[in-house]
Design an enzyme around this catalytic site. Structure first.
Site, PDB file in Angstrom:
ATOM      1  N   SER A  38     -11.034   9.413  -1.699  1.00 59.90           N
ATOM      2  CA  SER A  38     -11.278   8.229  -0.893  1.00 59.90           C
ATOM      3  C   SER A  38     -12.398   8.508  -0.238  1.00 59.90           C
ATOM      4  CB  SER A  38     -10.046   8.505  -0.034  1.00 59.90           C
ATOM      5  OG  SER A  38      -8.828   8.274  -0.488  1.00 59.90           O
ATOM      6  N   SER A  49      -6.464  -2.657   1.258  1.00 64.15           N
ATOM      7  CA  SER A  49      -6.646  -2.353  -0.107  1.00 64.15           C
ATOM      8  C   SER A  49      -6.716  -3.522  -0.938  1.00 64.15           C
ATOM      9  CB  SER A  49      -5.323  -1.546  -0.561  1.00 64.15           C
ATOM     10  OG  SER A  49      -5.031  -0.487  -0.039  1.00 64.15           O
ATOM     11  N   GLU A  87       0.832  -1.223   0.137  1.00 66.91           N
ATOM     12  CA  GLU A  87      -0.167  -0.030  -0.041  1.00 66.91           C
ATOM     13  C   GLU A  87       0.638   1.349   0.025  1.00 66.91           C
ATOM     14  OE1 GLU A  87      -3.836  -0.249   2.431  1.00 66.91           O
ATOM     15  OE2 GLU A  87      -2.533  -1.763   3.510  1.00 66.91           O
TER      16      GLU A  87
END
Length: 324
Positions: A298, A165, A15
């Protein structure tokens, strides 16, 4: 006098690049009239302060400081934008606690617990939190496919236990695909969790401490074009993230209650984003993220925007809460 804020980003996991994007957004929006912001890039090779000319200055790990041309700089607060290890699993939290430097994320124990999906769900079950049926594997153990499928059924999800993720996650529809899915999960972590498929509406619930008050943000519904909310769906536009979620009033009340209850029960602070799937009106917990993505796209910033909270306010509040 303006406070010196270290925005840590990068990390040691898959990530890393996502974290750097989050950290740069924090750097862009943190109020420069109130704070001196410093981008700190953390990797396995080095920890460095990166200035606006991309010149690097090493971080002294003994006291988390840097020596710049005009003198040594220390930090009043750390803004944690690292997804994955060592920023989401408790390692850096413990380090900053030892140095007595305030930080925006939760404390080290809570970070370690929430990063470990197996331990988190096991801890919360006695409190009445519902979740999927699961089977656990450690690297090197004998894999009994019949026992796994007898417990969780098909389809099922195979996940790296300590990853985010959607790295190391697969949805398995056929028994012959189980072995490859387990190998994929073990490529990310030495622990694997295999969960039964929950067929229902998926939602993401942001819970934060904002202006010294625990606040549940508007709920986001996840609608993926793929088989599940995988990396492509999260980051490459293969999903819809609908805020506020198209759920009933009773569903909204139930998931809000449980998300806030989990935050308070675990003693969390800072930002969190919890993922649930509804079976009927009952939310089933998938995971809790304690350093969620912070780019403009996000989910948590989307939810804050729906609540009328700007990125400048969101990031500034996190710093002030940590300093408090």
């Amino acid at each position: 006098m303006k406070k010196n804020i270290a925005i840590i980003m990068g990390g040691y996991s898959s990530e890393r690049e996502i974290s750097i994007k989050s950290g740069n957004v924090v750097y862009q929006y943190l109020d420069k009239t109130k704070y001196n912001a410093y981008r700190i890039i953390i990797s396995t090779e080095k920890w460095i302060y990166l200035d606006d000319d991309n010149e690097e200055f090493p971080i002294d790990k003994a006291d988390f400081s840097a020596v710049l041309p005009d003198g040594k700089i220390s930090f009043d607060c750390v803004f944690n934008a690292i997804h994955g290890t060592p920023g989401e699993d408790g390692l850096l939290q413990a380090y900053f606690e030892l140095l007595n430097i305030p930080q925006t994320s939760c404390n080290h124990y809570q970070a370690a617990l929430t990063f470990n999906k197996r331990d988190l769900l096991s801890t919360l079950k006695p409190y009445g939190v519902q979740c999927a049926t699961s089977f656990h594997l450690n690297l090197g153990e004998t894999i009994d496919e019949a026992a796994i499928l007898d417990k969780v059924g098909l389809p099922c999800f195979v996940k790296a236990n300590r990853a985010g993720s959607s790295y190391g996650i697969s949805k398995v529809h056929k028994r012959e695909d189980l072995s490859d899915a387990i190998a994929n999960a073990f490529s990310e972590d030495s622990e694997v969790i295999i969960e039964s498929f929950l067929d229902g509406t998926e939602v993401s619930v942001g819970v934060i401490t904002y202006n010294n008050e625990i606040t549940v943000l508007p709920i986001t519904e996840i609608v993926t074009e793929n088989d599940f909310f995988d990396y492509e769906a999260k980051y490459l536009g293969k999903s819809q993230e609908i805020t506020p979620a198209r759920i009933s009033k009773i569903q909204e009340e139930n998931v809000t209650k449980w998300a806030k209850y989990i935050y308070k029960t675990l003693g969390l602070k800072g930002y969190t984003r919890s993922e649930f799937i509804f079976i009927g009106n009952d939310p089933h917990l998938l995971e809790v993220n304690t350093t969620p993505g912070l780019t403009e796209e996000s989910i948590l910033p989307q939810q804050a925007n729906a609540a009328g909270i700007s990125l400048e306010q969101l990031f500034g509040s996190a710093v002030e809460e940590a300093l408090r």
